[in-house]
Design a protein around this motif. Structure first.
Motif, PDB file in Angstrom:
ATOM      1  N   THR A 180      43.505 -11.305  -5.491  1.00 39.78           N
ATOM      2  CA  THR A 180      43.490 -10.562  -4.234  1.00 39.78           C
ATOM      3  C   THR A 180      42.593  -9.334  -4.329  1.00 39.78           C
ATOM      4  OG1 THR A 180      45.736 -11.307  -3.770  1.00 39.78           O
ATOM      5  CG2 THR A 180      44.942  -9.422  -2.509  1.00 39.78           C
ATOM      6  N   ALA A 181      42.670  -8.636  -5.459  1.00 35.62           N
ATOM      7  CA  ALA A 181      41.812  -7.451  -5.650  1.00 35.62           C
ATOM      8  C   ALA A 181      40.344  -7.845  -5.706  1.00 35.62           C
ATOM      9  CB  ALA A 181      42.226  -6.721  -6.923  1.00 35.62           C
ATOM     10  N   ALA A 182      40.034  -8.950  -6.400  1.00 37.91           N
ATOM     11  CA  ALA A 182      38.645  -9.412  -6.489  1.00 37.91           C
ATOM     12  C   ALA A 182      38.129  -9.848  -5.123  1.00 37.91           C
ATOM     13  CB  ALA A 182      38.538 -10.558  -7.488  1.00 37.91           C
ATOM     14  N   ALA A 183      38.965 -10.522  -4.341  1.00 45.91           N
ATOM     15  CA  ALA A 183      38.547 -10.956  -3.005  1.00 45.91           C
ATOM     16  C   ALA A 183      38.309  -9.748  -2.099  1.00 45.91           C
ATOM     17  CB  ALA A 183      39.609 -11.875  -2.400  1.00 45.91           C
ATOM     18  N   LYS A 184      39.147  -8.741  -2.193  1.00 49.57           N
ATOM     19  CA  LYS A 184      38.983  -7.531  -1.379  1.00 49.57           C
ATOM     20  C   LYS A 184      37.682  -6.805  -1.758  1.00 49.57           C
ATOM     21  CE  LYS A 184      40.379  -4.564   1.631  1.00 49.57           C
ATOM     22  NZ  LYS A 184      40.214  -4.862   3.044  1.00 49.57           N
ATOM     23  N   LYS A 185      37.386  -6.745  -3.044  1.00 47.49           N
ATOM     24  CA  LYS A 185      36.148  -6.111  -3.520  1.00 47.49           C
ATOM     25  C   LYS A 185      34.922  -6.878  -3.026  1.00 47.49           C
ATOM     26  CE  LYS A 185      34.129  -4.307  -7.750  1.00 47.49           C
ATOM     27  NZ  LYS A 185      34.252  -4.193  -9.210  1.00 47.49           N
ATOM     28  N   ALA A 186      34.971  -8.219  -3.075  1.00 42.11           N
ATOM     29  CA  ALA A 186      33.861  -9.043  -2.591  1.00 42.11           C
ATOM     30  C   ALA A 186      33.685  -8.875  -1.088  1.00 42.11           C
ATOM     31  CB  ALA A 186      34.103 -10.502  -2.942  1.00 42.11           C
ATOM     32  N   GLU A 187      34.800  -8.794  -0.361  1.00 41.80           N
ATOM     33  CA  GLU A 187      34.727  -8.603   1.087  1.00 41.80           C
ATOM     34  C   GLU A 187      34.057  -7.277   1.431  1.00 41.80           C
ATOM     35  OE1 GLU A 187      37.743  -8.130   4.917  1.00 41.80           O
ATOM     36  OE2 GLU A 187      38.548  -8.453   2.914  1.00 41.80           O
ATOM     37  N   THR A 188      34.420  -6.229   0.714  1.00 41.07           N
ATOM     38  CA  THR A 188      33.813  -4.917   0.938  1.00 41.07           C
ATOM     39  C   THR A 188      32.320  -4.942   0.646  1.00 41.07           C
ATOM     40  OG1 THR A 188      35.893  -3.862   0.349  1.00 41.07           O
ATOM     41  CG2 THR A 188      33.925  -2.479   0.304  1.00 41.07           C
ATOM     42  N   ARG A 189      31.931  -5.628  -0.428  1.00 40.10           N
ATOM     43  CA  ARG A 189      30.510  -5.699  -0.790  1.00 40.10           C
ATOM     44  C   ARG A 189      29.698  -6.436   0.272  1.00 40.10           C
ATOM     45  NH1 ARG A 189      28.196  -7.171  -6.723  1.00 40.10           N
ATOM     46  NH2 ARG A 189      26.139  -6.347  -6.338  1.00 40.10           N
ATOM     47  N   VAL A 190      30.214  -7.567   0.738  1.00 37.91           N
ATOM     48  CA  VAL A 190      29.505  -8.331   1.770  1.00 37.91           C
ATOM     49  C   VAL A 190      29.431  -7.530   3.064  1.00 37.91           C
ATOM     50  CG1 VAL A 190      29.646 -10.396   3.223  1.00 37.91           C
ATOM     51  CG2 VAL A 190      30.005 -10.574   0.768  1.00 37.91           C
ATOM     52  N   TYR A 191      30.508  -6.849   3.431  1.00 34.76           N
ATOM     53  CA  TYR A 191      30.521  -6.023   4.641  1.00 34.76           C
ATOM     54  C   TYR A 191      29.483  -4.900   4.540  1.00 34.76           C
ATOM     55  CZ  TYR A 191      32.288  -3.263   8.515  1.00 34.76           C
ATOM     56  OH  TYR A 191      32.403  -2.565   9.672  1.00 34.76           O
ATOM     57  N   ASP A 192      29.367  -4.282   3.352  1.00 31.25           N
ATOM     58  CA  ASP A 192      28.359  -3.240   3.150  1.00 31.25           C
ATOM     59  C   ASP A 192      26.950  -3.804   3.252  1.00 31.25           C
ATOM     60  OD1 ASP A 192      30.338  -1.377   2.815  1.00 31.25           O
ATOM     61  OD2 ASP A 192      30.200  -1.327   0.621  1.00 31.25           O
ATOM     62  N   TRP A 193      26.731  -4.993   2.699  1.00 36.81           N
ATOM     63  CA  TRP A 193      25.418  -5.629   2.791  1.00 36.81           C
ATOM     64  C   TRP A 193      25.055  -5.917   4.236  1.00 36.81           C
ATOM     65  CZ3 TRP A 193      25.994  -9.783  -1.580  1.00 36.81           C
ATOM     66  CH2 TRP A 193      25.725  -9.192  -2.826  1.00 36.81           C
ATOM     67  N   MET A 194      26.027  -6.396   5.009  1.00 35.74           N
ATOM     68  CA  MET A 194      25.749  -6.696   6.415  1.00 35.74           C
ATOM     69  C   MET A 194      25.410  -5.416   7.183  1.00 35.74           C
ATOM     70  SD  MET A 194      25.820  -9.875   6.425  1.00 35.74           S
ATOM     71  CE  MET A 194      25.948 -10.552   8.040  1.00 35.74           C
TER      72      MET A 194
END
Length: 121
Positions: free
Chosen positions: A5-19
């Motif tokens: 869950t922590a890894a998925a949340k971190k990946a979501e934040t990274r993709v959102y920042d890239w967008m």
């Protein structure tokens, strides 16, 4: 489960920042406009793009120009009339062999291509 869950949340934040960094909302407004106008819209991305940041610093009587180059994610609206899917795709553009994008280059754009030194873009 907590680690996943922590890894998925971190990946979501990274993709959102890239967008956000790729100016996604600005490009998506153009796609939505095309979709309402002609029934289809095309968004290319994310893809890596080289960007330059320039900074001017003064130290007494000297002025220094610093140019920093970085690779950032980007996305781009494409005119649907300049986007051609493979002929064997049928009704689904994802089932074809590839796509072709027609692009018109200015003299500056041609010089920018020569600076890539044969790198694949």
């Amino acid at each position: 489960m907590a680690a996943a869950t922590a890894a998925a949340k971190k990946a979501e934040t990274r993709v959102y920042d890239w967008m956000g960094e790729s100016r996604y909302p600005m490009q998506m407004r153009k796609v939505i406009h095309d979709s309402a106008r002609i029934g289809v819209g095309v968004l290319k991305g994310p893809f890596p793009e080289e960007r330059e940041a320039k900074a001017l610093t003064r130290d007494g009587n000297t002025v220094t120009l610093e140019i920093q180059k970085s690779i950032s994610p980007a996305c781009k609206w494409l005119d649907p009339w300049n986007f051609f899917p493979a002929g064997n795709c049928g009704e689904d553009v994802h089932s074809g062999d590839g796509t072709f994008e027609r692009d018109f280059l200015s003299p500056y754009g041609l010089k920018a291509l020569s600076r890539t030194r044969g790198e694949a873009t």
